[in-house]
Design a protein around this motif. Structure first.
Motif, mmCIF file in Angstrom:
data_model
loop_
_atom_site.group_PDB
_atom_site.id
_atom_site.type_symbol
_atom_site.label_atom_id
_atom_site.label_comp_id
_atom_site.label_asym_id
_atom_site.label_seq_id
_atom_site.Cartn_x
_atom_site.Cartn_y
_atom_site.Cartn_z
ATOM 1 N N PRO A 216 33.591 4.996 -13.094
ATOM 2 C CA PRO A 216 32.763 5.546 -12.017
ATOM 3 C C PRO A 216 31.268 5.365 -12.290
ATOM 4 O O PRO A 216 30.504 5.054 -11.378
ATOM 5 C CB PRO A 216 33.161 7.030 -11.988
ATOM 6 C CG PRO A 216 34.565 7.043 -12.505
ATOM 7 C CD PRO A 216 34.588 5.960 -13.559
ATOM 8 N N ALA A 217 30.846 5.517 -13.536
ATOM 9 C CA ALA A 217 29.427 5.336 -13.869
ATOM 10 C C ALA A 217 28.990 3.897 -13.621
ATOM 11 O O ALA A 217 27.889 3.651 -13.111
ATOM 12 C CB ALA A 217 29.171 5.734 -15.322
ATOM 13 N N ALA A 218 29.838 2.923 -13.956
ATOM 14 C CA ALA A 218 29.502 1.515 -13.723
ATOM 15 C C ALA A 218 29.421 1.217 -12.227
ATOM 16 O O ALA A 218 28.552 0.455 -11.785
ATOM 17 C CB ALA A 218 30.526 0.609 -14.392
ATOM 18 N N MET A 219 30.301 1.830 -11.444
ATOM 19 C CA MET A 219 30.253 1.629 -9.990
ATOM 20 C C MET A 219 28.986 2.236 -9.402
ATOM 21 O O MET A 219 28.356 1.642 -8.517
ATOM 22 C CB MET A 219 31.509 2.196 -9.334
ATOM 23 C CG MET A 219 32.749 1.359 -9.633
ATOM 24 S SD MET A 219 34.227 1.953 -8.802
ATOM 25 C CE MET A 219 34.779 3.214 -9.939
ATOM 26 N N LEU A 220 28.596 3.410 -9.897
ATOM 27 C CA LEU A 220 27.361 4.038 -9.423
ATOM 28 C C LEU A 220 26.155 3.171 -9.790
ATOM 29 O O LEU A 220 25.258 2.968 -8.963
ATOM 30 C CB LEU A 220 27.221 5.446 -10.009
ATOM 31 C CG LEU A 220 25.953 6.209 -9.628
ATOM 32 C CD1 LEU A 220 25.850 6.382 -8.116
ATOM 33 C CD2 LEU A 220 25.938 7.571 -10.327
ATOM 34 N N THR A 221 26.149 2.634 -10.989
ATOM 35 C CA THR A 221 25.061 1.754 -11.405
ATOM 36 C C THR A 221 24.990 0.525 -10.495
ATOM 37 O O THR A 221 23.912 0.147 -10.031
ATOM 38 C CB THR A 221 25.240 1.337 -12.874
ATOM 39 O OG1 THR A 221 25.163 2.503 -13.689
ATOM 40 C CG2 THR A 221 24.184 0.329 -13.309
ATOM 41 N N ALA A 222 26.138 -0.085 -10.208
ATOM 42 C CA ALA A 222 26.171 -1.262 -9.331
ATOM 43 C C ALA A 222 25.691 -0.904 -7.930
ATOM 44 O O ALA A 222 24.934 -1.668 -7.308
ATOM 45 C CB ALA A 222 27.581 -1.841 -9.280
ATOM 46 N N LEU A 223 26.093 0.257 -7.445
ATOM 47 C CA LEU A 223 25.663 0.698 -6.118
ATOM 48 C C LEU A 223 24.146 0.819 -6.083
ATOM 49 O O LEU A 223 23.488 0.317 -5.160
ATOM 50 C CB LEU A 223 26.353 2.023 -5.788
ATOM 51 C CG LEU A 223 26.417 2.459 -4.334
ATOM 52 C CD1 LEU A 223 27.464 3.553 -4.157
ATOM 53 C CD2 LEU A 223 25.119 2.906 -3.771
ATOM 54 N N ARG A 224 23.582 1.437 -7.080
ATOM 55 C CA ARG A 224 22.124 1.607 -7.139
ATOM 56 C C ARG A 224 21.405 0.261 -7.289
ATOM 57 O O ARG A 224 20.342 0.052 -6.706
ATOM 58 C CB ARG A 224 21.756 2.550 -8.279
ATOM 59 C CG ARG A 224 22.117 3.992 -7.971
ATOM 60 C CD ARG A 224 21.793 4.897 -9.120
ATOM 61 N NE ARG A 224 22.007 6.288 -8.760
ATOM 62 C CZ ARG A 224 22.258 7.244 -9.645
ATOM 63 N NH1 ARG A 224 22.305 6.969 -10.943
ATOM 64 N NH2 ARG A 224 22.440 8.484 -9.236
ATOM 65 N N GLU A 225 21.978 -0.647 -8.057
ATOM 66 C CA GLU A 225 21.366 -1.962 -8.238
ATOM 67 C C GLU A 225 21.407 -2.782 -6.954
ATOM 68 O O GLU A 225 20.485 -3.548 -6.673
ATOM 69 C CB GLU A 225 22.078 -2.731 -9.357
ATOM 70 C CG GLU A 225 21.783 -2.184 -10.736
ATOM 71 C CD GLU A 225 22.631 -2.822 -11.825
ATOM 72 O OE1 GLU A 225 23.586 -3.593 -11.508
ATOM 73 O OE2 GLU A 225 22.361 -2.524 -13.005
ATOM 74 N N ARG A 226 22.465 -2.633 -6.172
ATOM 75 C CA ARG A 226 22.608 -3.416 -4.945
ATOM 76 C C ARG A 226 21.880 -2.808 -3.757
ATOM 77 O O ARG A 226 21.595 -3.519 -2.791
ATOM 78 C CB ARG A 226 24.097 -3.594 -4.625
ATOM 79 C CG ARG A 226 24.755 -4.596 -5.570
ATOM 80 C CD ARG A 226 26.242 -4.716 -5.439
ATOM 81 N NE ARG A 226 26.742 -4.790 -4.086
ATOM 82 C CZ ARG A 226 28.030 -4.685 -3.779
ATOM 83 N NH1 ARG A 226 28.941 -4.526 -4.737
ATOM 84 N NH2 ARG A 226 28.427 -4.750 -2.524
ATOM 85 N N HIS A 227 21.559 -1.536 -3.796
ATOM 86 C CA HIS A 227 20.916 -0.877 -2.652
ATOM 87 C C HIS A 227 19.613 -1.561 -2.214
ATOM 88 O O HIS A 227 19.353 -1.657 -1.008
ATOM 89 C CB HIS A 227 20.697 0.607 -2.938
ATOM 90 C CG HIS A 227 20.277 1.371 -1.727
ATOM 91 N ND1 HIS A 227 18.954 1.612 -1.427
ATOM 92 C CD2 HIS A 227 20.995 1.912 -0.715
ATOM 93 C CE1 HIS A 227 18.885 2.282 -0.293
ATOM 94 N NE2 HIS A 227 20.102 2.474 0.160
ATOM 95 N N PRO A 228 18.777 -2.067 -3.109
ATOM 96 C CA PRO A 228 17.541 -2.734 -2.662
ATOM 97 C C PRO A 228 17.761 -4.087 -1.972
ATOM 98 O O PRO A 228 16.829 -4.643 -1.390
ATOM 99 C CB PRO A 228 16.739 -2.929 -3.956
ATOM 100 C CG PRO A 228 17.322 -1.966 -4.927
ATOM 101 C CD PRO A 228 18.772 -1.831 -4.561
ATOM 102 N N ASN A 229 18.967 -4.646 -2.040
ATOM 103 C CA ASN A 229 19.215 -5.961 -1.451
ATOM 104 C C ASN A 229 18.908 -5.981 0.042
ATOM 105 O O ASN A 229 18.995 -4.954 0.721
ATOM 106 C CB ASN A 229 20.677 -6.381 -1.642
ATOM 107 C CG ASN A 229 20.992 -6.727 -3.078
ATOM 108 O OD1 ASN A 229 20.101 -7.040 -3.858
ATOM 109 N ND2 ASN A 229 22.270 -6.670 -3.428
ATOM 110 N N ASP A 230 18.612 -7.166 0.551
ATOM 111 C CA ASP A 230 18.493 -7.332 1.998
ATOM 112 C C ASP A 230 19.914 -7.465 2.563
ATOM 113 O O ASP A 230 20.867 -7.758 1.811
ATOM 114 C CB ASP A 230 17.643 -8.557 2.335
ATOM 115 C CG ASP A 230 18.267 -9.835 1.818
ATOM 116 O OD1 ASP A 230 19.099 -10.429 2.532
ATOM 117 O OD2 ASP A 230 17.945 -10.231 0.677
ATOM 118 N N PRO A 231 20.107 -7.238 3.858
ATOM 119 C CA PRO A 231 21.454 -7.269 4.444
ATOM 120 C C PRO A 231 22.209 -8.582 4.227
ATOM 121 O O PRO A 231 23.410 -8.562 3.945
ATOM 122 C CB PRO A 231 21.209 -6.997 5.926
ATOM 123 C CG PRO A 231 19.962 -6.167 5.940
ATOM 124 C CD PRO A 231 19.113 -6.745 4.829
ATOM 125 N N ALA A 232 21.540 -9.721 4.327
ATOM 126 C CA ALA A 232 22.235 -11.003 4.158
ATOM 127 C C ALA A 232 22.758 -11.166 2.727
ATOM 128 O O ALA A 232 23.905 -11.595 2.522
ATOM 129 C CB ALA A 232 21.307 -12.160 4.519
#
Length: 167
Positions: free
Chosen positions: A126-142
């Motif tokens: 779960p911690a790794a998934m949360l980290t990935a979620l936070r890392e991907r949040h700044p991405n642009d939609p495409a």
């Protein structure tokens, strides 16, 4: 003796309606299911996984969103759905504070992108998934759409393999 699993032969011989139902249990996109079904007969497991990859690559953004809509939020497996429960086995028994963080991060992600955060959760904490979620949040939609496409392909590969292995 053949190197082709009997389960693959049975799957390839399944009537069109039943095959579509089976494939839609793997991925909620009708366009994906139709493309994978159209690639049969699959000569071996690799050919079926290649059909998954080709179908996933060909999905329109709308089809991809339809596929993602078939997945629950990370940290909230769908009750009664064995695939969802298996995919997110790592969140069972996770710390409640971490699950709350996942819920908040998921909500912020959904507001920004308009769909659930999709990640192949198999083998991730779960911690790794949360980290990935936070890392991907700044991405642009495409960019995020293409990352999600790759994650969904991996999820489908795992589900196809489980289907062929009778799990």
């Amino acid at each position: 003796m053949t190197d082709r699993p009997l389960a693959l032969d049975c799957l390839a011989a399944t009537d069109a309606g039943e095959l579509r139902r089976i494939l839609l249990d793997i991925c909620a996109s009708p366009a994906w299911a139709d493309a994978v079904a159209a690639a049969r007969p699959w000569r071996d497991r690799r050919a079926l996984l290649d059909a998954n990859a080709a179908a996933m690559a060909a999905l329109s953004t709308a089809d991809l969103h339809e596929a993602m809509a078939g997945h629950p939020r990370i940290g909230a497996p769908e009750p009664g759905n064995d695939a969802s429960r298996r995919d997110q086995a790592a969140v069972r028994g996770a710390d409640e504070a971490l699950l709350d963080e996942l819920r908040r991060a998921n909500a912020a992600y959904e507001v920004k992108f308009g769909h659930v955060f999709l990640i192949c959760a198999t083998g991730r904490t779960p911690a790794a998934m949360l980290t990935a979620l936070r890392e991907r949040h700044p991405n642009d939609p495409a960019t995020e759409t293409e990352i999600a496409r790759g994650e969904l392909r991996r999820i489908n590969d795992i589900r196809i393999t489980r289907l062929l292995e009778g799990d």
